[in-house]
Design an enzyme around this catalytic site. Structure first.
Site, mmCIF file in Angstrom:
data_model
loop_
_atom_site.group_PDB
_atom_site.id
_atom_site.type_symbol
_atom_site.label_atom_id
_atom_site.label_comp_id
_atom_site.label_asym_id
_atom_site.label_seq_id
_atom_site.Cartn_x
_atom_site.Cartn_y
_atom_site.Cartn_z
ATOM 1 N N ASP A 1 51.421 41.100 7.001
ATOM 2 C CA ASP A 1 52.221 40.698 5.835
ATOM 3 C C ASP A 1 53.403 39.824 6.248
ATOM 4 O OD1 ASP A 1 53.108 43.051 7.155
ATOM 5 O OD2 ASP A 1 54.543 43.423 5.542
ATOM 6 N N GLU A 2 53.843 39.011 5.309
ATOM 7 C CA GLU A 2 55.109 38.288 5.388
ATOM 8 C C GLU A 2 55.262 37.440 6.644
ATOM 9 O OE1 GLU A 2 58.014 40.967 2.651
ATOM 10 O OE2 GLU A 2 57.822 41.703 4.701
ATOM 11 N N MET A 3 54.190 36.803 7.091
ATOM 12 C CA MET A 3 54.337 35.859 8.202
ATOM 13 C C MET A 3 55.228 34.704 7.757
ATOM 14 S SD MET A 3 51.852 33.172 9.947
ATOM 15 C CE MET A 3 52.567 31.997 8.788
#
EC number: 3.2.1.52
Lengths: 540, 540
Positions: free
Chosen positions: B316-318
């Site tokens: 998530d949330e790269m």
């Protein structure tokens, strides 16, 4: 019991004197002192010893702290707590420079003019002490005070600094209340506002009317006996905390009908939302001499139990429809050609006469002066709960004010609706009040300079529709500590006298100490942030 | 340990079989039976005894319950838990009519095709039993089952029923996790999703890389050793719960830099909000063979520790900017003339190759299939967290789905912003998700009939920015139980297959049982309402 915060050395250095609440003034140095294993507290006047025994037990047994009372008269804690809102709670604390500790009689000094002042100062001293483990794990660590030499002059901005607990919607064991008093003391709060009865249950044992609790409590195990209440009062007294009982009247009294149905109008009337703010409906009848006499005797008995100079007769959320649809009250209204407010005024003034005879100053919720014109005496203290904006109107009427506004200090807001069959229901007082919202409150906002003296202080409040012993600590702390600093330290965030950025690292420290003492105060941030003040600040 | 709910008799009568989650089908009678003091559980095949020892210890020792396994092959719980998402968890339970209990060998019967099925049925049996105190207080009370004869046919609607705990932002002692597993079992949840590492700390001991925890954990005391993880896995196994570890990659990995800074791009870059969703910034480098090899070995080691057939590599949330501003990654991107997504795909596919070799099905957060086009294998299971509306897009790509949507199942939402210097900050996923919001979720919403089989289940999630051991129970329960029934019982509130009005009294019962077992599950309403089903419903 631990009386020091365990933190990495790097933090100890950066957080000189992370006190909560912040003292009025302090000056610090840059050295450390280590507290000797034989540290002791020395009491300058031996008659103090007994009174402060409990606080001293809690004090660190480290080097040497001299307590002295700068007063010609030594009162008792009972006297002081009974007069807490006019008492001098200030104190001076000095910790000598490391270099001055060479003499075996070198001492830190705590002075105050009252026993309660000494208690406040002892709490501050406790917060100065940090524990550091030894590098060699097999050796005991040591306790330190940083930033010496250190001198603190302190005293509260406002005398009434409270925490309110509703023990009627859900019940709390006495031990949870005692723990709460300890936590309150660690933030220098002065008053436990005990909202002890409500429409859902009546857990308070009233000596003359034992049936109130016998039939009105949730169960025989969920009663506060007079012994219980006395225990709470005495425990609070040892901490310099007054217990202010509230027996809410005439609304929020349906539970009285379990024992005395004759006194209650519109009992459990449906739909409940027509007759009450929440189920079940039911209010003490107005215009009924028996009911007023009964209510006065209930307050008279309850007043004897409490230690605060104040006593709350409640008065919130009176429902007029309840009275208009109650045949008995309707008859009284018609017979006397009176309005509901006229009968309400008669009722409330009657209650307050009883309180005054019992040496208690009456406290009421804001509606009794803002919504109803009851001609209450000017001495009546008013709690503003619906909206902080209403404080000005109360002050304009000349009443003293206690801040208890839902928009800043309601701990229960934001947890969603608790009513059934309501999947998308939100909380009426959304959003959740984060600590920094409470902290940003200005107690003198929107008041004239002349009105400032009307502000007695304020409190954080826990209504228990969705709370019980299970989440008491976690919903209350550390947020109630934010309110505590607002009313101890005073000042305004807007004017730069307090700052949420400066406060957060200190509040983290307070919270770690609370957790070490067994209080389930929640983390406000990841531990990573607590270790690195400022690095998790918002970037706006 | 208590294994029955103490309630007034009036409630026992009105709440026939207040089971949570609700069984697929049940038929009940109107009589009571009292469970004898010598009640015992009789195991039809003795080889079951050892495997079920723990559950039997927890079962009421009252009258007689015969367990039997309708299967020619008796596996081990280890085998079953490793294959939990294709296992038959169904069971049948019958309690005879009171009149059939005259024979000394009369028995209740529990049958299943698997050991896990028996565990699920034992939990149901436990929930049937209520304790009533004797009228004479000096005599022991008795345990009863109401509504007999009783026959229950039950089995889950979805195999993956989870609870996620983030133990990296704040740390939780192992004992809190074990208690959480017990509570999960009491709602028939099947998977503990352990989000064990994140950017703030790396508390997981990885055998080949001990420095990860040594330098990445908050302290030496805040590490999950392989012994700890194994303890959690084995405890879960005894309850029919699989432990799915998540080692989130490539984002949320700044804590790895404490031991291996060479693998981390944009470490602690400022302002953090440019480089990460929350502080501190830092992501595993892409396009760096050493870093991929290291990450694969970390996952390989972690995979060995977990009992679930699934393993989450996160994703998530790269943050793309982090890579574009990292000189080393920038060089790799330019040298290979590649996009960040191309390198990301290479990295994630590499991780998944390792997981597949370790017999683990890879699980990822939704961005890795919706935001990035990485060519992940169809077997990859996708957790939808940002918005439940995104489930359809994941299903359209042919991936299996686990519901984990913030708009229904995030337990942390609604507590306000946790970032510093943010007095009026609200939670990004406001409002607070009340139990009935989670409960009203339809797992098959907006999917084609063909896509229904892609839904593996769902979970409630606790991210720990503002959570720790202090509020684990109170923030999670009973709300996570609402999610548990959604995925065990299935069906839709809109279609009338489940109803928040019907569910609430059962959930109150579940919560009273949890509190009796020492779980700090919060009250959803005043006790007054819990005692009077329906009387506190909203009137719209």
């Amino acid at each position: 019991m631990l009386f020091s915060t365990l933190l990495p050395l790097s933090l100890l250095v950066t957080r000189a004197a992370a006190l909560w609440p912040r003292p009025r003034s302090s000056s610090t140095g840059s050295s450390f002192i280590k507290l000797g294993d034989s540290f002791k507290v020395v009491v300058a006047r031996c008659e103090l010893a007994k009174e402060l025994e409990r606080a001293l037990e809690n004090a660190p047994i480290l080097s040497r702290l001299s307590l002295s009372l700068n007063s010609t008269v030594v009162g008792t804690l009972a006297d002081e707590v009974a007069n807490l809102y006019t008492l001098d709670e200030s104190y001076s604390l000095s910790v000598p420079a490391a270099t001055d500790l060479t003499s075996p009689t070198a001492s830190a000094h705590l002075t105050a003019r009252t026993l309660v002042g000494l208690l406040r100062g002892l709490e501050t001293f406790t917060q100065l002490v940090y524990f550091l483990p030894a590098a060699d794990e097999t050796v005991n660590g040591s306790r330190y005070i940083a930033s010496v030499p250190l001198r603190i002059e302190d005293g509260p901005a406002f005398p009434y600094r409270g925490f309110m607990l509703d023990t009627a919607r859900n019940w709390y064991p006495v031990e949870d209340i005692l723990r709460t008093l300890d936590t309150m003391a660690s933030t220098k709060l002065s008053t436990f506002h005990w909202h002890i009865t409500d429409q859902q249950s009546f857990p308070l044992e009233i000596p003359t009317f034992p049936d109130l609790a016998t039939y009105g409590a949730y169960s025989a195990d969920q009663v506060y006996s007079t012994v219980d209440v006395t225990k709470v009062v005495e425990y609070g007294r040892g901490l310099g905390i007054a217990v202010m009982l509230e027996v809410d009247m005439p609304g929020h009294t349906a539970s009285i009908a379990n024992a005395y149905p004759e006194h209650i109008a519109c009992l459990d009337a449906r739909p409940w939302s027509t007759y009450a703010a929440e189920p079940p409906a039911g209010q003490l009848r107005l215009g009924r001499p028996d009911t007023l006499a009964f209510s006065k005797r209930v307050l008279q008995n309850a007043a004897k139990l409490s230690s605060s100079a104040f006593f709350s007769s409640g008065g919130d959320e009176m429902n007029e429809r309840c009275y208009l649809d109650d045949p008995e009250t309707k008859t009284a209204l018609e017979a006397r050609n009176a309005t509901v407010d006229e009968l309400l005024g008669e009722f409330v003034r009657g209650l307050h006469d009883t309180l005054l005879v019992s040496d208690k100053t009456p406290v009421v919720w804001e509606e009794l002066v803002l919504k109803h014109d009851l001609g209450l005496a000017n001495e009546t203290v008013v709690m503003v709960w619906i909206d902080s904006a209403n404080v000005r109107a109360v002050a304009d009427k000349g009443h003293r004010v206690i801040h208890a506004a839902s928009d800043y200090f309601y701990l229960d807001c934001g947890a969603g609706a608790w009513l059934g069959r309501y999947p998308n229901g939100t909380s009426w007082c959304d959003p959740f009040k984060i600590w920094s919202k409470s902290y940003s409150f200005n107690p003198l906002f929107n008041l004239t300079r002349e009105q400032h003296k009307l502000v007695l202080g304020g409190e954080a409040l826990l209504w228990s529709e969705q709370a019980g012993p299970e989440n008491l600590d976690s919903i209350a702390w550390p947020r109630a500590a934010a309110a505590a600093e607002v009313f101890w330290t005073g000042g305004s965030v807007k004017e730069g006298e307090r700052s949420v950025g400066e406060a957060l690292p200190r509040l983290h420290d307070w919270r770690y100490r609370a957790v070490q003492r067994g209080v389930k105060a929640i983390p406000l941030q990841p531990h990573w942030c607590a270790l690195r003040p400022g690095q998790c600040d918002v970037e706006l």
